[in-house]
Design an enzyme around this catalytic site. Sequence first.
Site, mmCIF file in Angstrom:
data_model
loop_
_atom_site.group_PDB
_atom_site.id
_atom_site.type_symbol
_atom_site.label_atom_id
_atom_site.label_comp_id
_atom_site.label_asym_id
_atom_site.label_seq_id
_atom_site.Cartn_x
_atom_site.Cartn_y
_atom_site.Cartn_z
ATOM 1 N N LYS A 22 32.275 0.594 9.341
ATOM 2 C CA LYS A 22 32.925 -0.400 10.211
ATOM 3 C C LYS A 22 34.404 -0.558 9.853
ATOM 4 O O LYS A 22 35.265 -0.569 10.734
ATOM 5 C CB LYS A 22 32.210 -1.758 10.054
ATOM 6 C CG LYS A 22 32.979 -2.931 10.627
ATOM 7 C CD LYS A 22 32.269 -4.250 10.417
ATOM 8 C CE LYS A 22 32.546 -4.959 9.133
ATOM 9 N NZ LYS A 22 33.834 -5.658 9.016
ATOM 10 N N ARG A 92 38.287 -10.231 13.217
ATOM 11 C CA ARG A 92 39.526 -10.278 12.465
ATOM 12 C C ARG A 92 40.281 -8.945 12.544
ATOM 13 O O ARG A 92 41.500 -8.910 12.566
ATOM 14 C CB ARG A 92 39.181 -10.610 11.015
ATOM 15 C CG ARG A 92 40.383 -10.763 10.162
ATOM 16 C CD ARG A 92 40.072 -11.416 8.867
ATOM 17 N NE ARG A 92 41.235 -11.387 7.995
ATOM 18 C CZ ARG A 92 42.218 -12.255 8.051
ATOM 19 N NH1 ARG A 92 42.189 -13.224 8.925
ATOM 20 N NH2 ARG A 92 43.249 -12.159 7.237
ATOM 21 N N CYS A 116 34.848 -13.655 10.266
ATOM 22 C CA CYS A 116 33.796 -14.322 9.485
ATOM 23 C C CYS A 116 34.335 -15.549 8.750
ATOM 24 O O CYS A 116 35.526 -15.655 8.489
ATOM 25 C CB CYS A 116 33.257 -13.354 8.450
ATOM 26 S SG CYS A 116 32.037 -12.229 9.096
ATOM 27 N N ARG A 121 41.751 -16.818 4.783
ATOM 28 C CA ARG A 121 42.186 -15.543 5.371
ATOM 29 C C ARG A 121 43.507 -15.610 6.147
ATOM 30 O O ARG A 121 43.573 -15.327 7.343
ATOM 31 C CB ARG A 121 41.069 -14.944 6.225
ATOM 32 C CG ARG A 121 39.778 -14.834 5.464
ATOM 33 C CD ARG A 121 38.748 -14.003 6.152
ATOM 34 N NE ARG A 121 38.994 -12.571 6.005
ATOM 35 C CZ ARG A 121 38.229 -11.646 6.543
ATOM 36 N NH1 ARG A 121 37.202 -11.984 7.266
ATOM 37 N NH2 ARG A 121 38.486 -10.370 6.351
ATOM 38 N N ILE A 324 37.953 -12.220 -4.604
ATOM 39 C CA ILE A 324 38.710 -11.825 -3.407
ATOM 40 C C ILE A 324 38.714 -12.929 -2.342
ATOM 41 O O ILE A 324 39.766 -13.310 -1.851
ATOM 42 C CB ILE A 324 38.138 -10.529 -2.776
ATOM 43 C CG1 ILE A 324 37.859 -9.467 -3.841
ATOM 44 C CG2 ILE A 324 39.048 -10.010 -1.656
ATOM 45 C CD1 ILE A 324 39.011 -8.663 -4.325
HETATM 46 N N1 EPU Z 1 45.067 -12.312 2.020
HETATM 47 C C1 EPU Z 1 46.110 -13.193 2.089
HETATM 48 N N2 EPU Z 1 47.107 -12.934 2.991
HETATM 49 C C2 EPU Z 1 47.096 -11.842 3.787
HETATM 50 C C3 EPU Z 1 46.022 -10.932 3.717
HETATM 51 C C4 EPU Z 1 45.014 -11.210 2.811
HETATM 52 O O1 EPU Z 1 46.158 -14.182 1.366
HETATM 53 O O2 EPU Z 1 48.045 -11.667 4.556
HETATM 54 C C5 EPU Z 1 44.005 -12.596 1.070
HETATM 55 C C6 EPU Z 1 42.654 -12.718 1.781
HETATM 56 O O3 EPU Z 1 42.458 -14.036 2.281
HETATM 57 C C7 EPU Z 1 41.705 -12.342 0.678
HETATM 58 C C8 EPU Z 1 42.471 -11.271 -0.085
HETATM 59 O O4 EPU Z 1 43.856 -11.461 0.230
HETATM 60 O O5 EPU Z 1 41.486 -13.461 -0.142
HETATM 61 C C9 EPU Z 1 42.102 -9.842 0.250
HETATM 62 O O6 EPU Z 1 42.153 -9.623 1.662
HETATM 63 P P1 EPU Z 1 42.386 -8.181 2.300
HETATM 64 O O7 EPU Z 1 43.554 -8.273 3.195
HETATM 65 O O8 EPU Z 1 42.403 -7.141 1.217
HETATM 66 O O9 EPU Z 1 41.076 -7.980 3.156
HETATM 67 P P2 EPU Z 1 40.973 -7.905 4.708
HETATM 68 O O10 EPU Z 1 41.838 -6.816 5.238
HETATM 69 O O11 EPU Z 1 41.081 -9.261 5.302
HETATM 70 C C10 EPU Z 1 39.090 -6.082 4.632
HETATM 71 C C11 EPU Z 1 37.749 -5.963 5.312
HETATM 72 C C12 EPU Z 1 36.783 -6.940 4.672
HETATM 73 C C13 EPU Z 1 36.690 -6.624 3.183
HETATM 74 C C14 EPU Z 1 38.067 -6.631 2.521
HETATM 75 C C15 EPU Z 1 38.034 -6.172 1.075
HETATM 76 C C16 EPU Z 1 38.271 -5.323 7.581
HETATM 77 C C17 EPU Z 1 38.352 -5.711 9.011
HETATM 78 N N3 EPU Z 1 37.889 -6.277 6.724
HETATM 79 O O12 EPU Z 1 39.466 -7.443 4.854
HETATM 80 O O13 EPU Z 1 35.523 -6.717 5.276
HETATM 81 O O14 EPU Z 1 35.892 -7.600 2.553
HETATM 82 O O15 EPU Z 1 38.964 -5.768 3.260
HETATM 83 O O16 EPU Z 1 37.463 -4.905 0.979
HETATM 84 O O17 EPU Z 1 38.501 -4.177 7.231
HETATM 85 C C18 EPU Z 1 33.318 -7.258 5.773
HETATM 86 O O18 EPU Z 1 33.186 -6.078 6.133
HETATM 87 O O19 EPU Z 1 32.337 -8.059 5.665
HETATM 88 C C19 EPU Z 1 34.649 -7.746 5.456
HETATM 89 C C20 EPU Z 1 34.930 -9.027 5.326
#
Ligand code: EPU
Length: 419
Positions: A22, A92, A116, A121, A324
């Site tokens: 995904k 998202r 979610c 986030r 995280i």
């Molecule tokens: N964060 C910030 N500011 C930002 C971006 C992120 O504070 O601008 C924080 C987030 O709130 C979090 C941390 O940094 O606490 C890490 O977030 P990251 O950006 O690395 O994750 P993401 O891109 O929001 C993706 C996946 C998630 C997965 C994470 C970590 C997608 C659409 N989502 O999220 O997938 O948990 O990377 O591997 O690719 C899932 O599949 O259930 C899921 C939530």
Amino acid sequence: MSGVLIGKPANLKGTVKISGAKNAAIPLICAALLAKGKVLLKNVPQIKDIENLLEILRRLDCKVSQKRHRLKIDNTNLKYQPLTFEEVKKMRGSYYLIGVFLTLFSKCEIYLPGGCNIGKRPIDIHLDAFEQLGFSYKIIQDTLFIAKEKELKEVSFRLKNKSVGASLNAIFAALSLSKVTMTNTLFEPEGKDVLTFLQKIGYSIRLCFDELVYEKKPLEFRMISHKMIPDRIEAMTYVVLGLLSGRITVCNVCTEDLELPLELLRTSGYDIVTENKKMIATCSRGSGMNIITEVYPGFPTDLQAIFGVLCAFASTESEITETIFENRFQIYEDLHRVGISVCKENNKILLKPQKFSSDAVVFQAKDLRHGAALCLLGCALFQDVVVENFEYVERGYENFIAKIQSLGGNIERINEKNK
Ligand code: EPU
């Protein structure tokens, strides 16, 4: 609202084939808009998040045709449109369209993406990167307006924090510049798959540790086909299911992307064998684990709740630390309801397995992985269990019910109504 009823545990047996990832599929489909020519994506998972994303693409006059796991994308007539609340609230990952739009149209108007309930986030890391790349933004009533402010040619900057989404979004937004060097990037296996795809469609990108360098070259028209990597989180979900209740062969996986969780299972005494692209998980009771979620190659946050369920059946206590997302502990309230001793201290859970209580239980999924973890719990408990809000699970797991039924699982859909 939809739900599932899970009956008394069966001895699950058989083989389950893992779908495409995904978290690779979503950015890959967005990246296909950046191709000069048609794109064929293979191994695309048939899940709700992808359906929603394809709806958005169709509205942008992009031609998409899907035959099972093959998806053809023709962006010839793609047009600019603001992205509305209705479109982006459900997923998202729609935020990847921001970076893509900035390269294609130099602007984007988008309702701030939903997803979610796993924490605040924010997207400040993305926004900071866009500013470094010469864009300026304002947010008015939860809508982001962003557009090119400065015509920059060469930029070098550091992402202000590690983020999977911001690293990809920043590279998507960087592709109209001549040269961009970014440090502090984070590309998990799914992100690396997207970089491979960008290279295939003609973008010159080099990644060395956390430094990414992009240099503009003229794009040639080409037809591209790309097979996305398998979903490592789905794979481990079925491994845990096998360890809880039967003998499951999980095939079509990249075991090298799962070294740490596999090592943790082995050292805790679980019966797990890996061969080539397969994992065979046999019902076994291991000891408790010390889990700390970290960025890749650390323990994935997306597996934390799923391993939490396994820990509830272990022979000793476990300690689980989430670093995280701040709100991924819902499963422990449910485990507490069925008799497990759970103590929460800040971002740490201390979990002591105890005898399960035997009343029928109705659970409510609060996010995708929480929902999957509840279903695993239901498959292992000696009582009927209902998991409500099953639509969360369908956002990210292809044919979840059918796959478990094919293993002999006692799971069926109930009460389905469109929300
Ligand atoms: N964060 C910030 N500011 C930002 C971006 C992120 O504070 O601008 C924080 C987030 O709130 C979090 C941390 O940094 O606490 C890490 O977030 P990251 O950006 O690395 O994750 P993401 O891109 O929001 C993706 C996946 C998630 C997965 C994470 C970590 C997608 C659409 N989502 O999220 O997938 O948990 O990377 O591997 O690719 C899932 O599949 O259930 C899921 C939530």
